[in-house]
Scaffold this active site. Structure first.
Site, short mmCIF file in Angstrom:
data_model
loop_
_atom_site.label_atom_id
_atom_site.label_comp_id
_atom_site.label_asym_id
_atom_site.label_seq_id
_atom_site.Cartn_x
_atom_site.Cartn_y
_atom_site.Cartn_z
N ASP A 17 -6.82 -6.58 3.89
CA ASP A 17 -6.16 -5.27 3.89
C ASP A 17 -6.33 -4.58 5.23
OD1 ASP A 17 -5.17 -2.77 3.22
OD2 ASP A 17 -6.78 -2.27 1.80
N GLY A 18 -5.20 -4.30 5.87
CA GLY A 18 -5.21 -3.49 7.10
C GLY A 18 -4.50 -4.15 8.26
N SER B 67 0.87 -1.18 0.00
CA SER B 67 0.00 0.00 0.00
C SER B 67 0.90 1.22 0.00
CB SER B 67 -0.88 -0.02 1.26
OG SER B 67 -1.46 1.24 1.46
N GLY C 194 -1.39 2.01 9.01
CA GLY C 194 -0.79 1.99 10.35
C GLY C 194 -1.74 1.71 11.50
N ASP D 203 -4.49 3.11 -2.85
CA ASP D 203 -5.61 3.47 -1.98
C ASP D 203 -6.16 4.83 -2.40
OD1 ASP D 203 -5.94 1.36 0.00
OD2 ASP D 203 -3.88 1.84 0.57
N HIS E 247 -7.88 0.23 -5.10
CA HIS E 247 -8.87 0.11 -4.02
C HIS E 247 -9.58 1.46 -3.90
CE1 HIS E 247 -9.47 -0.55 0.63
NE2 HIS E 247 -10.60 -0.52 -0.03
C1 DX5 Z 1 -6.73 1.59 4.68
C2 DX5 Z 1 -6.10 1.18 3.37
C3 DX5 Z 1 -5.04 0.14 3.54
C4 DX5 Z 1 -3.84 0.59 4.34
C5 DX5 Z 1 -2.90 -0.56 4.61
O1 DX5 Z 1 -7.78 2.44 4.42
O2 DX5 Z 1 -7.08 0.65 2.52
O3 DX5 Z 1 -4.63 -0.33 2.26
O4 DX5 Z 1 -3.15 1.62 3.69
O5 DX5 Z 1 -1.85 -0.13 5.43
P1 DX5 Z 1 -1.48 -0.94 6.78
O6 DX5 Z 1 -0.93 -2.26 6.34
O7 DX5 Z 1 -0.44 -0.07 7.44
O8 DX5 Z 1 -2.73 -1.06 7.61
ZN ZN Z 2 -6.40 -0.51 0.74
#
Ligand code: DX5
Ligand code: ZN
Length: 225
Positions: free
Chosen positions: A181-182, A13, A150, A40, A71
């Site tokens: 995701d997340g 991401s 994060g 994103d 996304h």
């Molecule tokens: C959240 C995003 C994710 C996020 C993932 O809204 O859709 O893709 O950036 O980052 P991490 O792995 O740090 O949660």
């Molecule tokens: Zn995402």
């Protein structure tokens, strides 16, 4: 080049990286390790954060051949779907919660030769999409509330992934992939993949420290262990 497990697909991401240098940074990404790149798109409306749109992604594509995974965290995705389809990404995923006419938009994406996905927020029950799976190439289970990288992984997501996996197996949806995701990191990726994830999005755990190819390879190795 060491043999790398293809079992899990890793999608960084990029918002967790430095967007002011990403065009240069992305040139160092090893496509044997980094399978797809997660974009994103946030509109400051569906989610309380604003990132980038199709123009940014188009410019970034000039710097890498790694396929793009979009996304869309935006209200009324139908208003800008055409612009994202013109980028010819590997995946376009829209949120179940942001669209009214899911089958119409998923079909449109597929007709354009792009893999179509539906994403679900943590509060949306997995069976909300059971009747829509035949229109999807991918289902994205959010393991945090969307809006920011994060955040900590919501561990209830594991049973949700498991219930989707079971449903796909029981109904012979063998080609539909599960993306999660997340908040995914070295500590939980094994559980996420064991529960049924095919594609793992990772932000903070890839960009926080160290080198991205090494970090991604480490995640893959843990997932395959
Ligand atoms: C959240 C995003 C994710 C996020 C993932 O809204 O859709 O893709 O950036 O980052 P991490 O792995 O740090 O949660
Ligand atoms: Zn995402």
């Amino acid at each position: 080049m060491p043999t790398i497990s293809n079992k899990v697909i890793i999608s960084p991401s990029i918002i967790a990286g430095d967007l002011s240098t990403i065009g240069t940074d992305v040139k160092t990404y090893n496509s044997d390790i980094i399978d797809i790149l997660h974009m994103d798109v946030m509109d400051g409306n569906f989610v309380p954060n604003l990132t980038f749109g199709p123009g940014f992604i188009k410019n970034l594509q000039k710097h890498t051949k790694i396929p793009i995974d979009i996304h869309l965290m935006i209200e009324k995705p139908e208003n800008s779907l055409k612009q994202y389809m013109e980028l010819n990404p590997k995946y376009i995923t829209l949120h179940y919660e942001s669209a009214k006419f899911h089958t119409r938009y998923l079909n449109l994406i597929k007709e354009n030769g792009i893999n179509a996905g539906l994403a679900l927020n943590p509060s949306t029950p997995i069976d909300a999409v059971f009747d829509l799976i035949e229109f999807c190439d991918i289902i994205l289970i959010m393991s945090v509330d969307p809006g920011f990288y994060g955040q900590p992984f919501i561990k209830q997501s594991l049973s949700k992934i498991g219930r989707l996996k079971e449903h796909l197996l029981l109904n012979n949806f063998n080609n539909v992939k599960i993306q999660v995701d997340g908040g995914i990191n070295e500590k939980n990726i094994k559980d996420v993949v064991s529960a049924g994830a095919d594609i793992v999005v990772a932000g903070n755990s890839l960009y926080k420290e160290g080198e991205i190819n090494e970090n991604a390879l480490k995640l893959k190795k843990i997932a395959a262990s």
